[in-house]
Enzyme design. Structure first.
Site, PDB file in Angstrom:
ATOM      1  N   GLY A 120      19.713  -1.378  12.770  1.00 11.11           N
ATOM      2  CA  GLY A 120      20.998  -0.843  12.329  1.00 11.11           C
ATOM      3  C   GLY A 120      21.327  -1.167  10.889  1.00 11.11           C
ATOM      4  O   GLY A 120      20.584  -1.844  10.173  1.00 11.11           O
ATOM      5  N   ASP A 287      12.252   3.130  11.643  1.00 11.70           N
ATOM      6  CA  ASP A 287      13.618   3.085  11.116  1.00 11.70           C
ATOM      7  C   ASP A 287      13.668   3.507   9.650  1.00 11.70           C
ATOM      8  O   ASP A 287      14.758   3.694   9.100  1.00 11.70           O
ATOM      9  CB  ASP A 287      14.222   1.687  11.292  1.00 11.70           C
ATOM     10  CG  ASP A 287      13.373   0.597  10.673  1.00 11.70           C
ATOM     11  OD1 ASP A 287      12.249   0.387  11.161  1.00 11.70           O
ATOM     12  OD2 ASP A 287      13.814  -0.047   9.703  1.00 11.70           O
ATOM     13  N   ASN A 288      12.505   3.674   9.019  1.00  8.17           N
ATOM     14  CA  ASN A 288      12.442   4.164   7.643  1.00  8.17           C
ATOM     15  C   ASN A 288      11.875   5.574   7.574  1.00  8.17           C
ATOM     16  O   ASN A 288      11.359   5.989   6.531  1.00  8.17           O
ATOM     17  CB  ASN A 288      11.574   3.235   6.779  1.00  8.17           C
ATOM     18  CG  ASN A 288      12.222   1.883   6.563  1.00  8.17           C
ATOM     19  OD1 ASN A 288      13.438   1.750   6.684  1.00  8.17           O
ATOM     20  ND2 ASN A 288      11.427   0.882   6.264  1.00  8.17           N
ATOM     21  N   ASP A 297      15.154   4.365   2.112  1.00  9.41           N
ATOM     22  CA  ASP A 297      15.100   2.897   2.190  1.00  9.41           C
ATOM     23  C   ASP A 297      13.948   2.305   1.374  1.00  9.41           C
ATOM     24  O   ASP A 297      12.932   1.882   1.914  1.00  9.41           O
ATOM     25  CB  ASP A 297      14.998   2.442   3.652  1.00  9.41           C
ATOM     26  CG  ASP A 297      16.338   2.539   4.365  1.00  9.41           C
ATOM     27  OD1 ASP A 297      17.323   2.935   3.721  1.00  9.41           O
ATOM     28  OD2 ASP A 297      16.394   2.233   5.566  1.00  9.41           O
TER      29      ASP A 297
END
Length: 568
Positions: A120, A287-288, A297
Site C-alpha cells: 500500500g 506492486d510496481n 515508482d
C-alpha cells in the site's frame, strides 16, 4: 485555453466507486478517527481498497522545480506555479476534506517472486483528481513523502531528497522520450525535516500524477484474500473509469478476460520502448506494474550505458531477476499473477453476472478446475500476443533509431549492431547519438567506424585489441548500413533520427553528481539537468559546449554500470 488551478474540476472517482477501509468508511469517520487508525501501520481487512486520511507530515517547504509538461497536461497557466495555492497543493498542505478528502491506496505485491502481503501507499497520499477542461483527461494527484499511513509497515513515511530528485528527473526523462510514465508535477524541499537512512538525509516531497495509480498488486491483494466482490468492483471500476480510452480488450471472452488482454497490451507497448531505449526499472514487482502500462515508482532505475543485457541497476538484485534482458519475461510473470487474481471472473465466462452460479463456482472444486483451465488457455494466447507486440514495436522503434525502413530484411543490421556493442562493451546511448549526427556517406567506412568506436568506447579505452577488433567489426557493419541507407537523402534521414535518438541520457552518474551538489545546497546542476531531461533531443540547451558534452557523452569505466540501492 490555459486555466487557473481553481478552474480545474475536482473529483474522486476512486473513492466514490470502491470499497473503503472498514475502520474509516466515510469522511466523517475520518474526522473522528484516532491517529492510531490513520497514521499507524495496521492490516486493512474486509476488502477495503483505500483509507481516508490527510498528510501527517507538516513542514515549511520550498518549491525546487515544477514540470512544464505536467502543468500543460493539466491545462494550467504556467504562472499558476508561482501561486500559494499551487505550492500548497504540491506538498499536500491546506487540504479541504469537504471538497475532496485525500486517501491512501491499499495493495499487495509479489516482490522478487515472493508474496509480500499487504503493502500500500506507505508514504503517499492521493489528494484528489484534477481534470483538464480542454482535453477531458483526468489525473490523480499524489504527494510522496507525506508522512505515515496504515500502509507504512516499518517505515517513517518520509522521502529523502536523493530519491525524490531521482524520481522527479526520471519522470521527466521518460515522458520526453515518449515512454508511457507517471508524471512528476513538482518537487519541494522540506525545511528542517530529515530521515535516518544509511546516514541522516534531508527530505523532500514529490507531487506526481497519473490517470490512475492502480497496480497489478491492487488486484493481487484482493485475490489472495479471497475478496471476490471487492475484486469485481475493482475490475469494473478499471473498465468503466481507467481503461476506456484506447481499450484493446479484443472481441472474445467476457469483460474481465478483455481487461486482462488490455492490461497485457498496454504493458507490452511500454516494455518495447524500455528495451529500445535501454531503460530498466530495477524492481519490477507486481506492486510496481501499472494496469495502464505506465512506468511507475522509480527506485533503483537506470539506463544502459554499456550495452550489457545482463545488467541490473539494482545492487540488491543478485540473481538478475530485473535485469534489462529479463524485463519482458518478468512482466509476463506479473501478468500471470493478474490472471490468477481474476481466474473466477474470467473462468465464469458468460455466467459472470449470474450471482448464483458465481457462488457455486467459488465453492466447487470441479468448476474451479474448469475456470483455471480456461483462464490458463486464455493467458497462453495473451502471452503470444504480448510477445509479438513487444518484438514488433521494439524493431519499429529501432528501425527509426538507425534510420532504416521498417523491413524485416533490415533486422539483421540491428541485431548485429547490438551484438558489436555487447561484444566490445561499448556505450549504447553514445552509439545512437553518433549515428544520428554523422552520415556514413560523409567519409570512408573505416574512418567512420573508427570515429564510431571512439564515441562509444567505454570499459576498455586503452585496450588495443578491443579497439582494433571493434573498428573491424564496425567497418563491416557500416558497409552494409551504407548500402541499406543509400537511397535515402542524408539530411532528412538524420533529422528524423535525431527526433528519436536523445542527445542527453539520464545516466546514474549524472544523478549522483546532481544529488551531491543538492546535498550541499547547490541546485544549479539540478536545474540544468531538469532542462536537459525534459528536452533530450536538443542540439544544445544554452550551456557551455564543454559542460553539455560532459553531461551527454562522458562514459568512463568509473561512470558506467552504476548500481543503486532500494533505500529512499
Amino acid at each position: 485555453m490555459s486555466k487557473k488551478l481553481k478552474d480545474l474540476p475536482v473529483s474522486s472517482t476512486f473513492t466514490s466507486n470502491l470499497p473503503p477501509d472498514p475502520l474509516v468508511p466515510t469522511v466523517q469517520a475520518m474526522k473522528k478517527a484516532d491517529d492510531r487508525i490513520l497514521h499507524v501501520p495496521r492490516f486493512v481487512e474486509g476488502g477495503g481498497l483505500f483509507t481516508y486520511l490527510t498528510p501527517s507530515l507538516k513542514a515549511n517547504s520550498q518549491l525546487l522545480a515544477y514540470s512544464p509538461s505536467s502543468v500543460k497536461s493539466l491545462g494550467l497557466e504556467e504562472s499558476e506555479t508561482q501561486t500559494e495555492a499551487f505550492q500548497q497543493l504540491v506538498v499536500g498542505s491546506n487540504v479541504d476534506v469537504n471538497k475532496c478528502c485525500p486517501w491512501a491506496q491499499c495493495y499487495g505485491g509479489y516482490q522478487f517472486g515472493d508474496w509480500a502481503g499487504q503493502l500500500g501507499d506507505g508514504r503517499v497520499v492521493s489528494l484528489c483528481e484534477l481534470t483538464n477542461p480542454e482535453t477531458g483527461k483526468r489525473f490523480e494527484i499524489q504527494v510522496k513523502g507525506a508522512g505515515r499511513t496504515p500502509y507504512s509497515r516499518f517505515a517513517d513515511g518520509k522521502a529523502v531528497l536523493r530519491s525524490s530528485i531521482r524520481e522527479y528527473l526520471c519522470c521527466e526523462a521518460l515522458y520526453a522520450l515518449g515512454i508511457p510514465t507517471t508524471q512528476a508535477l513538482a518537487i519541494s524541499n522540506l525545511e528542517g525535516v530529515v530521515a535516518q537512512r544509511e546516514t541522516v538525509e534531508p527530505c523532500a516531497v514529490v507531487c506526481r500524477m497519473a490517470p490512475s495509480w492502480i497496480r497489478i498488486g491492487t488486484f493481487d491483494l484482493q485475490g489472495i484474500n479471497n475478496q471476490i466482490e471487492s475484486l469485481r468492483k475493482l475490475a469494473d471500476y478499471c473498465l468503466n473509469f481507467v481503461l476506456k480510452d484506447g481499450f484493446h480488450g479484443g472481441d472474445t471472452g467476457n469483460r474481465y478476460e478483455k481487461l486482462l488482454r488490455d492490461v497485457a497490451y498496454r504493458n507490452a507497448k511500454t516494455v518495447a520502448k524500455w528495451q529500445a531505449y535501454g531503460f530498466m526499472n530495477g524492481v519490477l514487482n507486481t506492486d510496481n506494474t501499472s494496469i495502464l502500462g505506465l512506468s511507475i515508482d522509480y527506485g533503483p532505475f537506470g539506463f544502459l550505458d554499456v550495452y550489457n543485457p545482463s545488467f541490473t541497476p539494482n545492487h540488491d538484485d543478485v540473481f538478475l531477476r530485473y535485469s534489462y534482458r529479463n524485463q519482458p519475461d518478468i512482466i509476463i510473470w506479473n501478468l500471470s499473477k493478474l490472471a490468477s487474481a481474476l481466474v473466477e471472473l474470467i473462468g465464469a465466462c458468460d455466467k459472470v453476472d449470474d450471482l448464483q452460479y458465481m457462488e457455486q463456482l467459488h465453492n466447487s472444486t470441479d468448476l474451479l478446475k474448469k475456470a483455471f483451465a480456461y483462464t490458463s488457455e486464455v493467458f497462453e494466447k495473451i502471452v503470444e500476443e504480448y510477445k509479438n507486440i513487444v518484438q514488433n514495436d521494439f524493431y519499429d522503434l529501432m528501425f527509426k533509431r538507425v534510420g532504416l525502413p521498417s523491413d524485416s530484411s533490415n533486422k539483421i543490421l540491428i541485431t548485429d549492431l547490438l551484438q558489436i556493442l555487447e561484444d566490445y562493451e561499448l556505450d549504447m546511448p553514445n552509439c545512437f547519438s553518433f549515428l544520428s549526427r554523422n552520415s556514413p556517406s560523409s567519409m570512408e567506412n573505416e574512418e567512420y567506424a573508427a570515429k564510431l568506436m571512439q564515441a562509444c568506447i567505454c570499459l576498455n579505452p586503452n585496450n588495443e585489441r578491443v579497439r582494433n577488433e571493434s573498428v573491424k567489426a564496425f567497418t563491416n557493419w557500416v558497409g552494409r548500413y551504407s548500402e541499406a541507407t543509400k537511397t535515402q537523402e542524408d539530411s532528412s534521414r538524420l533529422a528524423s533520427m535525431k527526433k528519436v535518438n536523445p542527445h542527453f541520457t539520464l545516466r546514474n552518474w549524472v544523478l549522483e553528481e546532481v544529488i551531491k551538489e543538492a546535498y550541499i545546497g547547490k541546485f544549479e546542476l539540478f536545474k540544468k539537468v531538469c532542462k536537459m531531461a525534459a528536452c533530450p533531443f536538443e542540439d544544445t540547451w544554452g550551456f557551455s559546449k564543454e559542460e553539455e558534452d560532459y553531461l551527454c557523452y562522458n562514459t568512463t569505466p568509473s561512470k558506467s554500470q552504476i548500481q543503486c540501492s532500494c533505500s529512499s
